[in-house]
Design a protein around this motif. Structure first.
Motif, short mmCIF file in Angstrom:
data_model
loop_
_atom_site.label_atom_id
_atom_site.label_comp_id
_atom_site.label_asym_id
_atom_site.label_seq_id
_atom_site.Cartn_x
_atom_site.Cartn_y
_atom_site.Cartn_z
N ALA A 200 53.80 37.24 37.39
CA ALA A 200 53.14 36.39 38.13
C ALA A 200 52.47 36.97 39.24
O ALA A 200 52.51 38.02 39.87
CB ALA A 200 53.97 35.40 39.04
N THR A 201 51.20 36.01 39.72
CA THR A 201 50.20 36.67 40.72
C THR A 201 50.54 35.88 41.96
O THR A 201 51.04 34.80 41.79
CB THR A 201 48.79 36.65 40.31
N VAL A 202 50.22 36.42 43.24
CA VAL A 202 50.51 35.67 44.36
C VAL A 202 50.02 34.21 44.55
O VAL A 202 50.27 33.49 45.24
CB VAL A 202 49.70 36.58 45.55
N ASP A 203 48.69 33.91 43.66
CA ASP A 203 48.12 32.76 43.93
C ASP A 203 48.47 31.71 42.48
O ASP A 203 47.89 30.94 42.00
CB ASP A 203 46.68 33.02 43.54
N LYS A 351 46.19 30.85 49.40
CA LYS A 351 46.54 31.95 48.77
C LYS A 351 45.45 32.38 47.58
O LYS A 351 44.82 33.46 47.36
CB LYS A 351 47.95 32.08 47.95
N ARG A 352 45.01 31.27 46.82
CA ARG A 352 43.96 31.42 45.86
C ARG A 352 42.62 32.15 46.47
O ARG A 352 41.94 32.96 45.93
CB ARG A 352 43.78 30.14 45.03
N MET A 355 43.02 35.50 47.46
CA MET A 355 43.11 36.54 46.24
C MET A 355 41.79 36.65 45.57
O MET A 355 41.66 37.32 44.44
CB MET A 355 44.15 36.02 45.15
N LEU B 343 47.06 41.55 43.69
CA LEU B 343 47.31 40.23 43.05
C LEU B 343 48.88 39.95 42.51
O LEU B 343 49.59 39.16 42.67
CB LEU B 343 46.59 40.05 41.77
N PHE B 345 52.42 39.59 42.09
CA PHE B 345 53.45 39.07 42.78
C PHE B 345 55.05 39.21 42.36
O PHE B 345 55.41 38.91 41.37
CB PHE B 345 53.56 37.31 42.90
N PHE B 372 50.60 36.95 54.33
CA PHE B 372 50.45 35.46 54.22
C PHE B 372 51.80 35.20 55.33
O PHE B 372 51.66 34.16 55.93
CB PHE B 372 50.82 34.81 52.73
#
Ligand SMILES: Cc1cc2nc3c(=O)[nH]c(=O)nc-3n(C[C@H](O)[C@H](O)[C@H](O)COP(=O)(O)OP(=O)(O)OC[C@H]3O[C@@H](n4cnc5c(N)ncnc54)[C@H](O)[C@@H]3O)c2cc1C
Lengths: 377, 398
Positions: A200-203, A351-352, A355, B343, B345, B372
């Protein structure tokens, strides 16, 4: 000069806006994000059915012959919903690269399918040490008989985990950071010698690491000459990302403004505090600045390649990256604790927005690129 | 004027360093430096070590188990522990409720609670904020109604940091709804095991569980758990807030983070060189380091004034703003250093027992999440806007 949308562009914008509004509620988005695909395959289909994935393609390929402005209009709406689908990766970038470099057969085979949404493609350009310099390519391809075999590692391939085809840059000649000697290949992610680590990505999206060990690739264009196309097409990707950022910034600003009107502390809506009014104005001012540069980028995206085009696209990404970070951080700050939570939509916009600067160059990357081309006379 | 520590202060610093070198468990400091998740057990283990040495509660009077350190020694201690990668002390017990109990509590309360804080038997959390009462804390609504020997508490607290680990909570509750806002508030100590208390997790934007909502439904609290006088809880709260704010500049933590940033920058590549050798990136590290230097001297000035008996005023609010901005700038640079690799996660890579392969390296999973997460610094402990309001009220005379 004319900043008005044509009637057709207006309709396109409305169509995209309606679709995003109808499908992308906050809860739905979290569901899509948590699914295996990491986005909505149904929404992807709808983008295809409504012709939105076909917009930038030539009419003879089933497309609409749209340009940078049309792409921006769609991306902006996708940004308003922080949609998770790899539209930029598949339609703008993979589609653009195949359109620019592909032979007739490749175009026929792939572009129609990308335009209809039937094929979701992805692009693998970054590597562990490339840091946005897309000519920094260590992955190699060597010829064995009539075949090309690729070995190496490509990084952070957004949408690569679900892609039917992945375009991969690899070195066929030259030194690690030469612009010459880079080639593009089409690979089948399920082929022998290809493995993926999906994450998964942070966004809230998904992507993968691509490990290649003598994996078969089909050459796109002529060997060693792909970098110009990569640079040109990543300019189109930059313009698309700028459009997306504008959409996401706009929603983040809307959410924040709404909150300033409704959240009460000390007996008044917090929007009554002048410091917050000014901060909100600064957010809108950043949004305005970003919008202008996204428009500039959209208008240049499909222009003939030139140093001026590249420099201005760098300027656009630089300004938009900075604006996006400001809006993201202030969106959280002005909400207080609530925007620190997973349950609050604004946090996901933030977040998006942050990113976006990690795709196709952060502010440092583009500051450098722009200063290197600074016109001094 | 003299900017250097005295010989005694240097000797003290060396003593602290030697202690840390000997006693700070390597696995814990590794976690801290890499921004990995600390467990409750990690915190407790470190607390035991400090307690044994008599250094867990430097701010307390000696008779309760504190130290005789002056402000400069406390500062040195903070600085050295952060630099060594010791876990930050969870402040709610030792640095928040304890000073209030020491100043306003009864003898019985001191006897009961202080030793349990030192020994680690009690884990405290802070029940101030409510959904409707954040910056405007005095508008809180959680009610406590006297019923014989008990208060009956109803209402909701929120943002309760690490409440999931706590067995005790100190709360501000409304005991007189008629009185003007600040006047009708009382300071109550509540056992989290009392029937009627429900703790619900709040997941933060980085996917972590660090804060909670705490609900009170007819919770019966013995009247002897009131600290200070009924309806005078605001005095305790204000006292505690000034205690809280001076520690919020986080100079030690920022220094540790900065040195970690340099390590990351030395490993991350761009154009065939490390980011540390990249003029543009290096300049940004330099910029934040210089800001930190200024903030450190400011802290030392406050510390020195305090050791002469001065009470920090507007300066501590100014420092809270500067210190949190510096910390946030460092986390921004760490995230930036990762390039596209910000990017992914990868929460699983934040566990120390992760035995898979790191996508990039052991330092790479934390920065984006930390960036964050650290947005909180300018929101809690009195938001940075509120701090500026305080400063302008105190010194501008407009
Ligand atoms: C991670 C985290 C951990 C926390 N831990 C705890 C805890 O353990 N215990 C606890 O009790 N609380 C805790 N808090 C709560 C914290 O103290 C509050 O979030 C803080 O007081 C701000 O309140 P709020 O979130 O309701 O924001 P609000 O007060 O609603 O503020 C929203 C915005 O308005 C601004 N604003 C408000 N009033 C003014 C004004 N007069 N002038 C100018 N601007 C103003 C604020 O600065 C902010 O930008 C925590 C918060 C977070 C995010």
């Amino acid at each position: 000069m004319d900043f008005k949308l044509t009637e057709e562009q207006q309709m396109l914008q409305d169509t995209a806006a309606r679709l995003v509004r109808d499908v992308y509620t906050f809860e739905k988005r979290l569901e899509f994000s948590a699914s295996d695909a990491g986005f909505s395959t149904e929404f992807w289909q709808q983008l295809g059915e409504l012709g939105l994935t076909a917009i930038p393609f030539a009419e003879e390929l089933g497309g609409f012959g749209g340009g940078g402005v049309e792409t921006m209009l769609i991306m902006e709406q996708l940004g308003r919903g922080i949609c998770l689908e790899p539209y930029m990766e598949s339609v703008v970038l993979a589609g653009g690269l195949i359109g620019q470099l592909g032979n007739e057969q490749q175009k026929e085979e792939l572009l129609g399918a990308i335009a209809s949404g039937e094929l979701q493609a992805s692009v693998a350009l970054e590597e562990p040490s490339s840091h946005y310099n897309l000519y920094d390519v260590q992955t190699t391809a060597r010829q064995s008989g009539s075949e090309w075999l690729l070995s190496g590692r490509k990084g952070v391939v957004i949408g690569g985990h679900t892609a039917g085809k992945i375009l991969v840059s690899a070195r066929t000649a030259g030194d690690v950071r030469d612009q010459q000697g880079i080639s593009l290949f089409i690979i089948d992610p399920n082929a022998e010698g290809v493995s993926r680590r999906v994450y998964a990505t942070v966004d809230g999206r998904k992507g993968c690491e691509l490990f290649l060990d003598n994996a078969k690739g089909e050459l796109l264009g002529t060997a060693g000459d792909a970098y110009d196309a990569i640079r040109y097409q990543s300019g189109r990707a930059i313009a698309a990302l700028c459009g997306e950022a504008v959409g996401a910034m706009r929603t983040a600003c809307d959410l924040t403004l709404e909150y300033l009107k409704t959240r009460k502390q000390f007996g008044v809506p917090i929007g009554k505090f002048q410091v917050l009014q000014h901060r909100m104005v600064d957010m809108i001012s950043e949004l305005e600045r970003g919008t202008s540069m996204a428009i500039l980028a959209a208008c240049l995206a499909d222009d003939k390649d030139s140093e001026e085009r590249s420099a201005k696209l760098s300027a656009a990404k630089f300004i938009v990256n900075r604006a996006a970070r400001y809006v993201a951080e202030q969106c959280i700050q002005l909400h207080g604790g609530i925007a620190m939570t997973w349950e609050y939509n604004g946090a996901h916009y933030a977040k998006r927005l942050v990113m976006i600067s990690h795709q196709f160059g952060d502010d440092d990357h583009h500051l450098e690129a722009y200063s290197n081309q600074l016109v001094v006379a | 004027m003299e900017i250097h520590y005295t010989a005694e202060q240097i000797a003290f610093r060396d003593e602290v360093r030697a202690f840390l070198k000997q006693e700070l468990p390597a696995d814990i400091s590794r976690k801290v430096k890499l921004g990995k998740h600390l467990t409750k057990a990690d915190h407790e283990r470190w607390q035991q070590i400090l307690s044994r040495k008599g250094w867990y509660a430097p701010g307390w009077p000696v008779e309760h188990g504190g130290t005789d350190w002056g402000p400069v020694e406390k500062h040195i201690f903070d600085e050295e522990t952060s630099a060594a990668g010791a876990p930050r002390t969870i402040p709610f017990g030792v640095a928040m409720v304890a000073p209030v109990i020491i100043k306003f509590g009864t003898e019985a309360q001191k006897q009961q609670y202080l030793p349990r804080i030192l020994s680690g038997e009690d884990w405290w959390c802070q029940g101030y904020s409510e959904p409707g009462a954040g910056s405007d804390l005095a508008s809180l609504k959680t009610r406590a109604v006297r019923d014989g020997d008990h208060y009956v508490v109803n209402g909701q607290k929120t943002w309760t940091t690490l409440g999931q680990h706590a067995n005790m909570i100190f709360c501000l509750v409304r005991t007189d709804p008629e009185a003007q806002q600040q006047r009708g508030i009382s300071f109550l100590l509540i056992d989290m095991a009392t029937p009627g208390i429900t703790v619900r997790p709040i997941i933060t934007l980085d996917g972590d569980h660090e804060v909670n909502e705490v609900f009170f439904d007819d919770v019966r609290v013995p009247v002897e758990n009131l600290v200070g006088e009924e309806n005078k809880g605001w005095t305790c709260a204000k006292y505690l807030l000034t205690h809280e704010r001076t520690g919020l500049a986080g100079i030690g933590a920022s220094k540790a983070a900065l040195s970690h940033l340099k390590k990351i920058a030395a490993k991350q590549e761009k154009g065939g060189k490390s980011l540390l050798e990249d003029t543009l990136f290096r300049a940004q590290i330099a910029e934040v380091e210089m800001s930190l230097m200024a903030a450190e001297v400011s802290t030392l000035r406050i510390v020195a004034a305090a050791s002469e008996g001065g009470v920090p005023g507007a300066e501590s609010s100014i420092l809270k703003v500067q210190g949190t901005e510096i910390r946030q700038a460092i986390t921004h640079l760490m995230r930036k250093a990762l390039g596209p690799y910000a990017l992914p996660f990868l929460p699983e890579e934040l566990e120390l027992d992760y035995d898979g392969e790191f996508l990039v390296d052991d330092y790479a999973a934390a920065p984006a999440s930390t960036y964050f997460n650290m947005r909180k610094l300018s929101i809690f402990g009195g938001s940075n806007e509120i701090q500026k309001n305080i400063v302008s009220k105190m010194i501008l005379e407009l």
